[in-house]
Design a protein around this motif. Sequence first.
Motif, PDB file in Angstrom:
ATOM      1  N   LEU A 107       0.831  -1.205   0.000  1.00 28.31           N
ATOM      2  CA  LEU A 107       0.000   0.000   0.000  1.00 28.31           C
ATOM      3  C   LEU A 107       0.870   1.261   0.000  1.00 28.31           C
ATOM      4  O   LEU A 107       0.576   2.230  -0.697  1.00 28.31           O
ATOM      5  N   GLY A 108       1.948   1.232   0.768  1.00 29.91           N
ATOM      6  CA  GLY A 108       2.876   2.361   0.791  1.00 29.91           C
ATOM      7  C   GLY A 108       3.529   2.581  -0.559  1.00 29.91           C
ATOM      8  O   GLY A 108       3.746   3.722  -0.981  1.00 29.91           O
ATOM      9  N   MET A 109       3.837   1.489  -1.268  1.00 32.77           N
ATOM     10  CA  MET A 109       4.443   1.616  -2.595  1.00 32.77           C
ATOM     11  C   MET A 109       3.484   2.267  -3.572  1.00 32.77           C
ATOM     12  O   MET A 109       3.898   3.033  -4.444  1.00 32.77           O
ATOM     13  N   LEU A 110       2.202   1.987  -3.437  1.00 32.52           N
ATOM     14  CA  LEU A 110       1.201   2.604  -4.308  1.00 32.52           C
ATOM     15  C   LEU A 110       1.225   4.121  -4.123  1.00 32.52           C
ATOM     16  O   LEU A 110       1.279   4.870  -5.095  1.00 32.52           O
ATOM     17  N   LEU A 111       1.229   4.560  -2.886  1.00 35.38           N
ATOM     18  CA  LEU A 111       1.279   5.994  -2.602  1.00 35.38           C
ATOM     19  C   LEU A 111       2.624   6.591  -3.022  1.00 35.38           C
ATOM     20  O   LEU A 111       2.679   7.648  -3.646  1.00 35.38           O
ATOM     21  N   ALA A 112       3.721   5.894  -2.705  1.00 35.72           N
ATOM     22  CA  ALA A 112       5.055   6.407  -3.036  1.00 35.72           C
ATOM     23  C   ALA A 112       5.254   6.534  -4.540  1.00 35.72           C
ATOM     24  O   ALA A 112       5.814   7.524  -5.019  1.00 35.72           O
ATOM     25  N   SER A 113       4.774   5.554  -5.294  1.00 39.80           N
ATOM     26  CA  SER A 113       4.907   5.616  -6.747  1.00 39.80           C
ATOM     27  C   SER A 113       4.192   6.846  -7.308  1.00 39.80           C
ATOM     28  O   SER A 113       4.696   7.510  -8.211  1.00 39.80           O
ATOM     29  N   THR A 114       3.046   7.153  -6.737  1.00 40.27           N
ATOM     30  CA  THR A 114       2.276   8.312  -7.179  1.00 40.27           C
ATOM     31  C   THR A 114       3.013   9.615  -6.874  1.00 40.27           C
ATOM     32  O   THR A 114       3.127  10.500  -7.737  1.00 40.27           O
ATOM     33  N   VAL A 115       3.540   9.733  -5.652  1.00 34.92           N
ATOM     34  CA  VAL A 115       4.256  10.951  -5.254  1.00 34.92           C
ATOM     35  C   VAL A 115       5.545  11.101  -6.060  1.00 34.92           C
ATOM     36  O   VAL A 115       5.853  12.180  -6.574  1.00 34.92           O
TER      37      VAL A 115
END
Length: 195
Positions: A107-115
């Motif tokens: 889930l963190g990777m999903l957000l990090a990829s977006t940022v």
Amino acid sequence: MSTASAAAPRTGSVLADLLPSSRTKDIALVVGGAALTGIAAQIAVPIPGSPVPVTGQTFAALLVGAGLGAGRGFLSLALYALVGMAGMPWFADGTSGAGGASFGYVLGMLLASTVVGALARRGADRSVPRTAGTMVLGSAIIYAVGVPYLAASTGMSLNAAVAAGLTPFLLGDALKAALAMGLLPAAWKLVGRRG
């Protein structure tokens, strides 16, 4: 027109934007980004005392964001998460499903990829110092979601989760950041758009 302004990076674009635009291209990039992340997740080294292995997954997720941009990066990691939750064994160590101790990192990777993708669109992947900052921020986002999730899913205290799910990974993250600091600016230089 001066030489300096001609050599300046065209902000507002990411590496994937250099390819001819089409819906088919976007779909292929999204699917390819998800597949790259799934393949990189299989490069896993167990950490004694931690339910979370060191993987190439986080590196791939950050590269997907930087290379594809926020929208396609988000879609790639969302596809990766959804297909893994549906049973595709492409999370770390060939696992799948939601709710495992390391799912918070997904889930963190999903957000990090977006940022990271949003920052790359602003030129944050075009020089070594900017890429370093972008990768550090992306990693921090992954841990900000993953470590509390690890604590909640295992019953660990937050201190124990930091010791098991953050501290052992810092050296590997520094190496991944160094690799990204070489790859991304070099790719921009290769295509002649580095500032």
